[in-house]
Design a protein around this motif. Structure first.
Motif, short mmCIF file in Angstrom:
data_model
loop_
_atom_site.label_atom_id
_atom_site.label_comp_id
_atom_site.label_asym_id
_atom_site.label_seq_id
_atom_site.Cartn_x
_atom_site.Cartn_y
_atom_site.Cartn_z
N TYR A 120 0.83 -1.22 0.00
CA TYR A 120 0.00 0.00 0.00
C TYR A 120 0.86 1.26 0.00
O TYR A 120 0.64 2.17 -0.79
N SER A 121 1.84 1.31 0.88
CA SER A 121 2.70 2.50 0.92
C SER A 121 3.88 2.38 -0.05
O SER A 121 4.48 3.39 -0.43
N HIS A 122 4.25 1.16 -0.39
CA HIS A 122 5.46 0.91 -1.18
C HIS A 122 6.69 1.49 -0.50
O HIS A 122 7.65 1.89 -1.16
N PHE A 123 6.63 1.58 0.83
CA PHE A 123 7.78 2.08 1.60
C PHE A 123 8.27 0.94 2.48
O PHE A 123 7.55 0.48 3.38
N ARG A 124 9.47 0.47 2.19
CA ARG A 124 10.00 -0.69 2.90
C ARG A 124 10.82 -0.27 4.12
O ARG A 124 11.61 0.68 4.04
N VAL A 125 10.60 -0.98 5.22
CA VAL A 125 11.41 -0.76 6.43
C VAL A 125 11.88 -2.13 6.91
O VAL A 125 11.12 -3.11 6.90
N SER A 126 13.13 -2.17 7.30
CA SER A 126 13.71 -3.40 7.85
C SER A 126 14.47 -3.05 9.12
O SER A 126 15.10 -2.00 9.22
N THR A 156 15.97 6.79 7.76
CA THR A 156 14.62 6.39 8.20
C THR A 156 14.62 6.23 9.72
O THR A 156 15.13 5.25 10.26
N TYR A 157 14.04 7.22 10.39
CA TYR A 157 13.97 7.19 11.85
C TYR A 157 12.72 6.46 12.30
O TYR A 157 11.71 6.47 11.59
N PRO A 158 12.76 5.88 13.49
CA PRO A 158 11.56 5.18 13.99
C PRO A 158 10.43 6.14 14.33
O PRO A 158 10.67 7.25 14.81
N CYS A 159 9.22 5.69 14.09
CA CYS A 159 8.05 6.51 14.43
C CYS A 159 7.89 6.59 15.95
O CYS A 159 8.57 5.88 16.71
N GLY A 160 6.98 7.43 16.39
CA GLY A 160 6.79 7.63 17.82
C GLY A 160 6.36 6.36 18.55
O GLY A 160 6.82 6.08 19.66
N VAL A 161 5.49 5.59 17.91
CA VAL A 161 5.02 4.35 18.54
C VAL A 161 6.20 3.40 18.73
O VAL A 161 6.35 2.77 19.79
N CYS A 162 7.04 3.29 17.72
CA CYS A 162 8.20 2.38 17.83
C CYS A 162 9.20 2.89 18.86
O CYS A 162 9.83 2.09 19.56
N ARG A 163 9.36 4.19 18.97
CA ARG A 163 10.27 4.72 20.01
C ARG A 163 9.78 4.31 21.39
O ARG A 163 10.54 3.89 22.25
N VAL A 215 10.33 -6.68 9.50
CA VAL A 215 9.97 -5.77 8.41
C VAL A 215 8.61 -5.16 8.72
O VAL A 215 7.87 -5.68 9.56
N ASN A 216 8.29 -4.09 8.02
CA ASN A 216 6.92 -3.59 8.14
C ASN A 216 5.98 -4.52 7.39
O ASN A 216 6.31 -5.05 6.32
N ILE A 217 4.84 -4.75 8.01
CA ILE A 217 3.84 -5.67 7.44
C ILE A 217 2.52 -4.93 7.40
O ILE A 217 1.93 -4.63 8.45
N GLU A 218 2.09 -4.59 6.20
CA GLU A 218 0.87 -3.78 6.04
C GLU A 218 -0.36 -4.67 5.89
O GLU A 218 -0.26 -5.90 5.82
N ASN A 219 -1.51 -4.02 5.86
CA ASN A 219 -2.78 -4.75 5.82
C ASN A 219 -3.79 -3.93 5.03
O ASN A 219 -3.73 -2.69 5.05
N ILE A 266 2.02 -3.24 11.04
CA ILE A 266 3.04 -3.17 12.09
C ILE A 266 4.34 -2.70 11.46
O ILE A 266 4.68 -3.07 10.32
N CYS A 267 5.08 -1.87 12.19
CA CYS A 267 6.35 -1.34 11.71
C CYS A 267 7.46 -2.40 11.81
O CYS A 267 7.36 -3.36 12.60
N GLY A 268 8.50 -2.18 11.04
CA GLY A 268 9.64 -3.09 11.04
C GLY A 268 10.31 -3.23 12.39
O GLY A 268 10.72 -4.33 12.80
N GLU A 269 10.42 -2.14 13.11
CA GLU A 269 11.12 -2.17 14.41
C GLU A 269 10.35 -3.03 15.41
O GLU A 269 10.92 -3.87 16.12
N ARG A 270 9.03 -2.81 15.47
CA ARG A 270 8.23 -3.60 16.42
C ARG A 270 8.13 -5.05 15.98
O ARG A 270 8.06 -5.95 16.82
N1 THU Z 1 7.12 2.30 9.11
C1 THU Z 1 7.93 1.46 9.82
O1 THU Z 1 8.01 0.27 9.55
N2 THU Z 1 8.66 1.99 10.83
C2 THU Z 1 8.60 3.28 11.23
O2 THU Z 1 9.15 3.62 12.27
C3 THU Z 1 7.89 4.27 10.41
C4 THU Z 1 6.97 3.71 9.39
C5 THU Z 1 6.31 1.72 8.03
C6 THU Z 1 4.83 1.69 8.32
C7 THU Z 1 4.25 1.63 6.93
O3 THU Z 1 4.22 0.28 6.52
C8 THU Z 1 5.27 2.37 6.07
O4 THU Z 1 6.45 2.47 6.86
C9 THU Z 1 4.82 3.76 5.66
O5 THU Z 1 4.40 4.50 6.76
#
Ligand code: THU
Length: 131
Positions: free
Chosen positions: A22-28, A83-90, A42-46, A53-57
């Motif tokens: 959906y986002s085509h934005f990969r996080v590992s 690519t910094y972690p989002c607030g939830v992952c922090r 990895v981030n796993i979208e739905n 869920i984000c890659g970090e979590r």
């Molecule tokens: N994403 C992460 O995996 N980690 C972050 O800390 C920020 C965002 C993912 C969530 C979503 O799958 C995609 O990046 C775009 O927001």
């Protein structure tokens, strides 16, 4: 313990496992425990977007589920520069990381920055508040 460059390469390679249609934005993310175990995430979208869920979590959930809670470092890499972690992952990381845990934001094996939890989430709410 693996060399940092080796861990970064594992994290970079693992980006291909991102499920991000959906986002085509990969996080590992790769976490290394203090006794040298490695867990990848990895981030796993739905289709129901907020369920992602984000890659970090994802990496930390795997580690904690396997019985590991003491972390030496986490490598985070994504499709943007730094690519910094989002607030939830922090907040999620702050539950487990101590002052020695290194948070490495990596673009490549030679281009990365290292932070402490305190630098990324100062004045955090934590278990200390709950007494
Ligand atoms: N994403 C992460 O995996 N980690 C972050 O800390 C920020 C965002 C993912 C969530 C979503 O799958 C995609 O990046 C775009 O927001």
């Amino acid at each position: 313990m693996k060399k940092l460059e080796e861990l970064i390469q594992i994290a970079l390679d693992n980006k291909e496992n991102s499920y991000s249609p959906y986002s085509h934005f990969r996080v590992s993310a790769v976490v290394e425990t203090k006794d040298g175990h490695i867990f990848k995430g990895v981030n796993i979208e739905n289709a129901s977007y907020p369920v992602a869920i984000c890659g970090e979590r994802s990496a930390l959930a795997g580690a904690v589920s396997a019985g590991y809670k003491d972390f030496a470092r986490i490598i985070i890499t994504g499709d943007s520069k730094d690519t910094y972690p989002c607030g939830v992952c922090r907040q999620f990381m702050a539950e487990f990381f101590d002052q020695d845990t290194e948070i490495v934001i990596a673009n490549s094996k030679t281009d990365y920055k290292t932070y402490t939890m305190e630098e990324l989430l100062p004045h955090s709410f934590s278990k200390k508040d709950l007494g």
